[in-house]
Write a protein that holds these residues in place. Structure first.
Motif, PDB file in Angstrom:
ATOM      1  N   ASP A  76       0.962  -1.059  -0.024  1.00 62.20           N
ATOM      2  CA  ASP A  76       0.035   0.073  -0.114  1.00 62.20           C
ATOM      3  C   ASP A  76       1.021   1.385   0.090  1.00 62.20           C
ATOM      4  O   ASP A  76       0.301   2.331  -0.306  1.00 62.20           O
ATOM      5  N   GLY A  77       2.081   1.216   0.220  1.00 60.45           N
ATOM      6  CA  GLY A  77       3.095   2.288   0.234  1.00 60.45           C
ATOM      7  C   GLY A  77       3.860   2.519  -0.934  1.00 60.45           C
ATOM      8  O   GLY A  77       4.669   3.558  -0.875  1.00 60.45           O
ATOM      9  N   LEU A  78       3.667   1.706  -2.054  1.00 58.85           N
ATOM     10  CA  LEU A  78       4.323   1.712  -3.135  1.00 58.85           C
ATOM     11  C   LEU A  78       3.950   3.022  -3.895  1.00 58.85           C
ATOM     12  O   LEU A  78       2.972   3.661  -3.911  1.00 58.85           O
ATOM     13  N   VAL A  79       5.079   3.820  -4.335  1.00 61.09           N
ATOM     14  CA  VAL A  79       4.995   5.158  -4.974  1.00 61.09           C
ATOM     15  C   VAL A  79       6.147   4.891  -6.248  1.00 61.09           C
ATOM     16  O   VAL A  79       7.271   4.458  -5.904  1.00 61.09           O
ATOM     17  N   SER A  80       5.652   5.070  -7.513  1.00 59.35           N
ATOM     18  CA  SER A  80       6.559   4.807  -8.507  1.00 59.35           C
ATOM     19  C   SER A  80       7.086   5.912  -9.226  1.00 59.35           C
ATOM     20  O   SER A  80       6.640   7.263  -9.136  1.00 59.35           O
ATOM     21  N   SER A  81       8.229   6.137 -10.067  1.00 63.30           N
ATOM     22  CA  SER A  81       8.961   7.150 -10.605  1.00 63.30           C
ATOM     23  C   SER A  81       7.958   7.476 -11.976  1.00 63.30           C
ATOM     24  O   SER A  81       7.295   6.455 -12.319  1.00 63.30           O
ATOM     25  N   ALA A  82       8.434   8.204 -12.907  1.00 63.60           N
ATOM     26  CA  ALA A  82       7.656   8.280 -14.291  1.00 63.60           C
ATOM     27  C   ALA A  82       9.026   8.634 -15.000  1.00 63.60           C
ATOM     28  O   ALA A  82       9.160   9.853 -15.458  1.00 63.60           O
ATOM     29  N   GLN A  83       9.962   7.679 -15.485  1.00 67.80           N
ATOM     30  CA  GLN A  83      11.194   8.093 -15.804  1.00 67.80           C
ATOM     31  C   GLN A  83      11.160   8.420 -17.490  1.00 67.80           C
ATOM     32  O   GLN A  83      10.382   7.808 -18.283  1.00 67.80           O
ATOM     33  N   ASP A  84      11.904   9.407 -17.673  1.00 67.65           N
ATOM     34  CA  ASP A  84      11.865   9.988 -19.020  1.00 67.65           C
ATOM     35  C   ASP A  84      13.479  10.210 -19.415  1.00 67.65           C
ATOM     36  O   ASP A  84      13.636  11.198 -20.703  1.00 67.65           O
ATOM     37  N   HIS A  85      14.375   9.922 -18.540  1.00 75.28           N
ATOM     38  CA  HIS A  85      15.822  10.127 -18.738  1.00 75.28           C
ATOM     39  C   HIS A  85      16.120  11.920 -18.631  1.00 75.28           C
ATOM     40  O   HIS A  85      16.991  12.506 -19.244  1.00 75.28           O
ATOM     41  N   HIS A  86      15.519  12.759 -17.701  1.00 76.58           N
ATOM     42  CA  HIS A  86      15.590  13.790 -17.247  1.00 76.58           C
ATOM     43  C   HIS A  86      16.202  13.783 -15.732  1.00 76.58           C
ATOM     44  O   HIS A  86      16.503  12.444 -15.251  1.00 76.58           O
ATOM     45  N   THR A  87      16.222  14.851 -15.042  1.00 73.01           N
ATOM     46  CA  THR A  87      16.705  14.705 -13.680  1.00 73.01           C
ATOM     47  C   THR A  87      15.686  15.394 -12.730  1.00 73.01           C
ATOM     48  O   THR A  87      15.971  16.004 -11.713  1.00 73.01           O
ATOM     49  N   VAL A  88      14.350  15.388 -13.157  1.00 71.29           N
ATOM     50  CA  VAL A  88      13.344  15.779 -11.925  1.00 71.29           C
ATOM     51  C   VAL A  88      13.346  14.926 -10.750  1.00 71.29           C
ATOM     52  O   VAL A  88      12.983  13.753 -10.871  1.00 71.29           O
ATOM     53  N   LEU A  89      13.327  15.390  -9.679  1.00 69.50           N
ATOM     54  CA  LEU A  89      13.294  14.445  -8.311  1.00 69.50           C
ATOM     55  C   LEU A  89      11.915  14.960  -7.740  1.00 69.50           C
ATOM     56  O   LEU A  89      11.532  16.088  -7.919  1.00 69.50           O
ATOM     57  N   ARG A  90      11.472  13.779  -7.103  1.00 67.98           N
ATOM     58  CA  ARG A  90      10.011  14.181  -6.438  1.00 67.98           C
ATOM     59  C   ARG A  90      10.264  13.750  -4.743  1.00 67.98           C
ATOM     60  O   ARG A  90      10.526  12.527  -4.491  1.00 67.98           O
ATOM     61  N   ARG A  91       9.999  14.611  -3.978  1.00 65.90           N
ATOM     62  CA  ARG A  91       9.780  14.258  -2.571  1.00 65.90           C
ATOM     63  C   ARG A  91       8.359  13.605  -2.262  1.00 65.90           C
ATOM     64  O   ARG A  91       7.338  14.003  -2.630  1.00 65.90           O
ATOM     65  N   VAL A  92       8.470  12.317  -1.641  1.00 71.56           N
ATOM     66  CA  VAL A  92       7.214  11.801  -1.702  1.00 71.56           C
ATOM     67  C   VAL A  92       6.676  11.688  -0.193  1.00 71.56           C
ATOM     68  O   VAL A  92       7.558  11.647   0.851  1.00 71.56           O
ATOM     69  N   THR A  93       5.453  12.037   0.013  1.00 76.35           N
ATOM     70  CA  THR A  93       5.019  11.733   1.375  1.00 76.35           C
ATOM     71  C   THR A  93       3.842  10.899   1.467  1.00 76.35           C
ATOM     72  O   THR A  93       3.645  10.247   0.439  1.00 76.35           O
ATOM     73  N   ASN A  94       2.913  10.705   2.557  1.00 73.77           N
ATOM     74  CA  ASN A  94       1.867   9.843   2.535  1.00 73.77           C
ATOM     75  C   ASN A  94       0.996  10.091   1.442  1.00 73.77           C
ATOM     76  O   ASN A  94       0.220   9.378   0.899  1.00 73.77           O
ATOM     77  N   ALA A  95       0.888  11.375   1.100  1.00 71.34           N
ATOM     78  CA  ALA A  95      -0.092  11.861   0.075  1.00 71.34           C
ATOM     79  C   ALA A  95       0.164  11.123  -1.271  1.00 71.34           C
ATOM     80  O   ALA A  95      -0.806  11.088  -1.967  1.00 71.34           O
ATOM     81  N   GLU A  96       1.206  10.587  -1.413  1.00 75.59           N
ATOM     82  CA  GLU A  96       1.494  10.257  -2.858  1.00 75.59           C
ATOM     83  C   GLU A  96       1.511   8.767  -2.552  1.00 75.59           C
ATOM     84  O   GLU A  96       1.840   7.995  -3.823  1.00 75.59           O
ATOM     85  N   LYS A  97       1.132   8.052  -1.797  1.00 76.09           N
ATOM     86  CA  LYS A  97       1.099   6.578  -1.766  1.00 76.09           C
ATOM     87  C   LYS A  97       0.192   6.177  -2.734  1.00 76.09           C
ATOM     88  O   LYS A  97      -0.963   6.549  -2.921  1.00 76.09           O
ATOM     89  N   GLY A  98       0.621   5.075  -3.492  1.00 79.40           N
ATOM     90  CA  GLY A  98       0.058   4.283  -4.621  1.00 79.40           C
ATOM     91  C   GLY A  98       0.193   4.916  -5.800  1.00 79.40           C
ATOM     92  O   GLY A  98      -0.336   4.342  -6.785  1.00 79.40           O
ATOM     93  N   ILE A  99       0.551   5.852  -6.081  1.00 77.50           N
ATOM     94  CA  ILE A  99       1.000   6.371  -7.454  1.00 77.50           C
ATOM     95  C   ILE A  99       1.689   5.543  -8.260  1.00 77.50           C
ATOM     96  O   ILE A  99       2.683   5.201  -7.811  1.00 77.50           O
ATOM     97  N   GLY A 100       1.256   5.248  -9.355  1.00 81.12           N
ATOM     98  CA  GLY A 100       1.844   4.273 -10.490  1.00 81.12           C
ATOM     99  C   GLY A 100       1.351   2.967 -10.087  1.00 81.12           C
ATOM    100  O   GLY A 100       1.607   2.016 -11.056  1.00 81.12           O
ATOM    101  N   PHE A 101       0.628   2.638  -9.085  1.00 80.39           N
ATOM    102  CA  PHE A 101      -0.077   1.212  -8.890  1.00 80.39           C
ATOM    103  C   PHE A 101      -1.382   1.404  -8.706  1.00 80.39           C
ATOM    104  O   PHE A 101      -2.168   0.993  -9.631  1.00 80.39           O
TER     105      PHE A 101
END
Length: 281
Positions: A76-101
């Protein structure tokens, strides 16, 4: 396969690799998946962790449930990247749980994830590119970054180090970093376009990172390139582990884009901070 800097583990048929240096910390979970232990069939056999066309979504989700059970992650805590070979970084909190899944991706470009929240499982995807792992045992912060050749020459490892310093006050001297399984200097053939990009980074001593093959072709050492970037970003050399595992050389364990093309599955780097009550004694 001979492993000098990583360890292969297995639970219920699910095989994955870890770094012994990280295994010393009971508050930390991490892994790099293999292709063994899942339910996918054919070219995706068997632990495919990439939602690629051709493999049923329910198969991939079941594969994630299996590796979560094997390593100890919260599904339930999985959070996925969205990779396109750039350098954007994302800070992940509980609000993002489940993204990509269980929830759709909500950003088009994310090649790095970081958090200080226990119970969140960071997930980045691979099929030859370089996974970079970061852990600050003092501030209890983790990060994962995806470094193909584009991310490498854009110095995503340095960007992650600087971001952790800015966001959490991490001291680079405290950071532990690792370079995970990916295509190795034995197999990563590039052309003049890539060579010219690497040559712009004089502080990396780029001629040491490439072996000329002739005909405008070169073997590039992405492992050493990223290691040098991490050192120059302030992480002590002794705090950096290079796995030295080539994904192309071991199709029995890994999916490799260079070897298999698009007819393949994918692996993941995963990392999580445990909830305080779940620390091993």
């Amino acid at each position: 396969m001979q492993l000098n800097h990583m360890e292969q583990k297995e639970k219920n048929g699910v095989s994955y690799l870890t770094f012994p240096v990280f295994d010393h910390y009971p508050q930390l979970l991490h892994s790099f998946s293999t292709r063994l232990g899942g339910v996918s069939q054919g070219e995706f056999e068997s632990l495919n962790l990439n939602f690629r066309p051709g493999d049923a979504r329910e198969n991939v989700l079941e594969n994630y449930r299996r590796i979560c059970d094997a390593v100890g992650y919260s599904f339930d805590g999985l959070v996925s990247s969205a990779q396109d070979h750039h350098t954007v970084l994302r800070r992940v909190t509980n609000a993002e749980k489940g993204i990509g899944f269980t929830r759709p991706r909500d950003m088009p470009s994310v090649d790095g994830l970081y958090t200080n929240v226990p119970g969140i499982t960071l997930v980045t995807s691979y099929a030859d590119c370089v996974p970079l792992y970061f852990f600050d045992p003092v501030k209890r912060v983790i990060g994962l970054a995806h470094a193909g050749w584009r991310g490498t020459v854009q110095r995503i490892g340095e960007i992650m180090t600087n971001t952790l310093q800015k966001e959490f006050g991490c001291n680079p001297q405290d950071l532990l970093a690792a370079v995970g399984p990916s295509i190795g200097p034995c197999c990563y053939e590039v052309d003049d376009v890539v060579r010219d990009q690497v040559m712009q980074h004089e502080d990396l001593i780029p001629l040491e990172l490439m072996k000329e093959l002739g005909g405008g072709k070169y073997l590039l050492d992405l492992w050493e390139c990223n290691r040098r970037i991490l050192v120059l970003s302030g992480i002590p050399d002794q705090n950096i582990t290079v796995g030295e595992v080539c994904t192309k050389c071991h199709p029995e364990l890994f999916f490799s884009h260079r070897l298999m093309g698009d007819k393949r599955g994918g692996m993941t780097a995963m990392m999580a901070l445990k909830e305080a009550h779940s620390f091993d004694s």
